[in-house]
Motif scaffolding. Structure first.
Motif, PDB file in Angstrom:
ATOM      1  N   SER A 161       4.098  -2.495 -12.180  1.00 57.84           N
ATOM      2  CA  SER A 161       3.560  -3.057 -10.941  1.00 57.84           C
ATOM      3  C   SER A 161       2.603  -2.090 -10.246  1.00 57.84           C
ATOM      4  O   SER A 161       1.618  -2.508  -9.639  1.00 57.84           O
ATOM      5  N   ILE A 162       2.898  -0.780 -10.352  1.00 63.63           N
ATOM      6  CA  ILE A 162       2.015   0.214  -9.743  1.00 63.63           C
ATOM      7  C   ILE A 162       0.627   0.148 -10.360  1.00 63.63           C
ATOM      8  O   ILE A 162      -0.401   0.182  -9.685  1.00 63.63           O
ATOM      9  N   ILE A 163       0.593   0.042 -11.685  1.00 59.03           N
ATOM     10  CA  ILE A 163      -0.687   0.052 -12.397  1.00 59.03           C
ATOM     11  C   ILE A 163      -1.315  -1.335 -12.441  1.00 59.03           C
ATOM     12  O   ILE A 163      -2.511  -1.515 -12.184  1.00 59.03           O
ATOM     13  N   MET A 164      -0.487  -2.317 -12.756  1.00 58.41           N
ATOM     14  CA  MET A 164      -1.026  -3.624 -13.088  1.00 58.41           C
ATOM     15  C   MET A 164      -1.305  -4.517 -11.877  1.00 58.41           C
ATOM     16  O   MET A 164      -2.163  -5.388 -11.954  1.00 58.41           O
ATOM     17  N   ALA A 165      -0.579  -4.316 -10.773  1.00 60.27           N
ATOM     18  CA  ALA A 165      -0.884  -5.132  -9.593  1.00 60.27           C
ATOM     19  C   ALA A 165      -2.301  -4.861  -9.090  1.00 60.27           C
ATOM     20  O   ALA A 165      -3.090  -5.785  -8.876  1.00 60.27           O
ATOM     21  N   PRO A 166      -2.697  -3.572  -8.919  1.00 64.25           N
ATOM     22  CA  PRO A 166      -4.099  -3.332  -8.552  1.00 64.25           C
ATOM     23  C   PRO A 166      -5.070  -3.787  -9.640  1.00 64.25           C
ATOM     24  O   PRO A 166      -6.156  -4.301  -9.329  1.00 64.25           O
ATOM     25  N   LEU A 167      -4.700  -3.589 -10.929  1.00 63.81           N
ATOM     26  CA  LEU A 167      -5.585  -4.003 -12.013  1.00 63.81           C
ATOM     27  C   LEU A 167      -5.787  -5.520 -12.005  1.00 63.81           C
ATOM     28  O   LEU A 167      -6.908  -6.018 -12.145  1.00 63.81           O
TER      29      LEU A 167
END
Length: 444
Positions: A161-167
Motif C-alpha cells: 500500500s505504501i508503494i502501490m497506492a501512490p503509484l
C-alpha cells in the motif's frame, strides 16, 4: 519432515544459525505477495475514480471489494495440503500465473456482474498462496524465529500500500482505470520466473547454502517438532481442525479481518473526503502514510512477541487500540486529527499479523498444521467479504460512514475478547529460556 538429531536444548551454548535464509527466502516471498496484495486492493484506489462506469452504488462497491474473499475460500486447504505434501514452490508458481491473468481480465469487464465474476476468480487463485507460503516459512524458520519471519514476509501488506497506492494514483492521473488494472496484472507473470529460480522448498534443496548449514537448520526444525506431543490416536486432519484452539483462532481471525478489510478497503475513499476531492496522486500519497507506520509496527510487535513469548498480548493489545481509534475517528472533525486516528487504526490492525500466525505452529505438528492454517485463513478471510460490504451497505442506508465503522469496531472488540479470554495461554518464558512450544498454550 526428517532431519538429523535434535538441536541442543536451551542450557547448551547457542550454535550459529545460518542467516542467508533471511536474505533469500523472505524478500522473494514478500515481493511476490506484495504483487498479490496490489491486485487485491488496487480496486479500493480505482473505485472512487470510475466516474459512474458500471453504475455502482456504495453497496455494489463494497460487494466488488468483498466478493474477492468468497473466491478466496476454495483453495485454502487444497493449496496448503499440496504445499505440505508436494511442493510449496510449485504450488505458488501455478497460482501466481493464474492470478496474474485473472487480474488482467478485470480490466475488460463491461457490467458490474462481470466485475463480480472477475474479482471472484482473482480471489479463487490468490486464495491458496497465503497458506502455501506459511508452509514454506515453516520449513525454513524455527519456532523461536517464526513471528519475525512471518512479520517480515507479511510486511509486504502495508509495503504494497505504501508503494502501490501512490503509484495507482499517479497512473490514474495519466490512464484510465482499465489500463491501471491491466498493467498491474502483468508483474506476477514476470516475477513467476524469479520465484522459480530463487526459492527452494526446504534447506536441503537450496543451492545457496552449504550442506552443513542446511543440516543444522533442519535439525533445529526437527527439534521443534520433537518437542510437540504426538497427537492421540494419530495426527488426522479432522482431529487437528476440531481442536478448541483452532476453532477459536478461526473466530479471532474472522472478526479481525472484518475490521481489517472494512477499514483498509475504504481508507482511500475516506482520505479523498478529507482532501475535499483532491487529485488521485494526492489521495494515493496520503493513503500511504498510515501503511508506512503500520509496517514499522508489524516488525516491532513481532520482535517483541518473539523476545517475550507473549503472543496473546501482541495480538489483543493492538486490536484494543484500533477499537478506540475507529470510534474516535467518527466523532472527530476532519483534517489532521482524523488522519492521526486513521494512522493509529492502520497500526492496530496490521501489528498482530506476525504473532498471530506463529500460534498455529506452536499448537500443532507440521503434518497437520497446514490444514489448520488453511482453514483459519479460509474461514477467517470471509471477514474480508463482510467488512467492506457492511460499510458500503450501512453507508447507503444511513447516509454516513459512522455506523459502518462502529460495526467494524465491534468486530475488533470480539476478536480482542476471544484472544484475551478464549485462547488462555500459559505464561511463556522469554526467547532465551523458552520451553518446548507445546507447553505454551493451555490445552482447553
Amino acid at each position: 519432515m526428517t532431519a538429523p538429531a535434535p538441536a541442543p536444548g536451551p542450557a547448551t551454548a547457542p550454535v550459529h544459525v545460518p542467516a542467508k535464509r533471511w536474505v533469500y527466502v523472505i524478500p522473494v516471498a514478500a515481493f511476490m505477495y506484495m504483487l498479490a496484495y496490489l491486485d487485491r486492493n488496487n480496486v479500493s484506489v480505482v473505485l472512487p475514480y470510475m466516474h459512474g462506469d458500471l453504475r455502482l452504488s456504495n453497496a455494489d462497491k463494497g460487494l466488488v471489494s468483498g466478493i474477492f474473499f468468497l473466491g478466496y475460500v476454495f483453495l485454502q486447504i487444497p493449496a496448503a495440503v499440496l504445499a505440505q505434501r508436494w511442493s510449496a514452490r510449485k504450488t505458488v508458481l501455478i497460482l501466481m500465473v493464474a492470478w496474474g491473468l485473472a487480474a488482467m481480465v478485470c480490466a475488460f469487464v463491461q457490467t458490474k456482474e462481470q466485475f463480480y465474476a472477475a474479482r471472484f476468480a482473482l480471489g479463487f487463485f490468490e486464495g491458496g498462496v497465503w497458506p502455501a507460503v506459511l508452509i514454506l516459512l515453516a520449513s525454513w524458520f524455527p519456532l523461536r524465529e517464526r513471528a519475525r519471519a512471518n512479520a517480515l514476509w507479511m510486511a509486504c501488506l502495508p509495503l504494497s500500500s505504501i508503494i502501490m497506492a501512490p503509484l495507482s494514483g499517479l497512473m490514474l492521473d495519466h490512464a484510465s482505470w482499465r489500463w491501471v488494472l491491466f498493467l498491474q496484472g502483468v508483474p506476477p507473470l514476470v516475477w513467476a520466473l524469479v520465484w522459480w529460480f530463487a526459492v527452494a522448498d526446504r534447506p536441503a534443496q537450496a543451492r545457496w547454502i552449504s550442506r552443513a548449514e542446511a543440516a543444522h537448520l533442519e535439525s533445529a526444525l526437527a527439534a521443534d517438532e520433537a518437542a510437540k506431543p504426538a497427537p492421540a490416536g494419530g495426527g488426522s486432519y479432522l482431529k487437528a481442525v476440531r481442536k478448541p484452539q483452532v476453532l477459536l483462532l478461526i473466530g479471532v481471525y474472522f472478526c479481525w479481518m472484518t475490521g481489517f478489510y472494512g477499514f483498509s478497503l475504504w481508507l482511500p475513499s475516506v482520505v479523498k473526503e478529507l482532501t475535499h476531492g483532491g487529485s488521485s496522486t494526492e489521495v494515493g500519497l496520503l493513503t500511504a502514510i498510515p501503511f508506512a507506520l503500520a509496517l514499522a509496527a508489524m516488525i516491532g510487535n513481532a520482535a517483541w512477541s518473539d523476545r517475550t513469548g507473549r503472543r496473546r498480548a501482541a495480538v489483543a493489545g493492538p486490536l484494543v487500540a484500533g477499537i478506540a481509534a475507529l470510534l474516535l475517528g467518527q466523532v472527530v472533525d476532519g483534517g489532521f486529527p482524523q488522519m492521526v486516528l486513521l494512522c493509529v487504526t492502520a497500526v492496530a490492525v496490521y501489528a498482530p499479523y506476525g504473532p498471530f500466525w506463529a500460534i498455529p505452529g506452536e499448537l500443532l505438528r507440521f503434518e497437520v498444521v497446514a490444514v489448520a492454517m488453511g482453514l483459519v485463513n479460509a474461514l477467517g478471510n470471509l471477514g474480508g467479504f463482510a467488512g467492506p460490504y457492511l460499510v458500503g451497505w450501512l453507508t447507503d442506508v444511513t447516509g454516513t460512514q459512522l455506523t459502518g465503522f462502529a460495526v467494524l469496531a465491534g468486530f475488533l472488540a470480539v476478536a480482542a475478547g476471544l484472544v484475551t479470554f478464549g485462547l488462555r495461554p500459559v505464561a511463556t518464558a522469554p526467547l532465551e529460556s523458552q520451553p518446548p512450544a507445546a507447553t505454551r498454550f493451555a490445552q482447553r
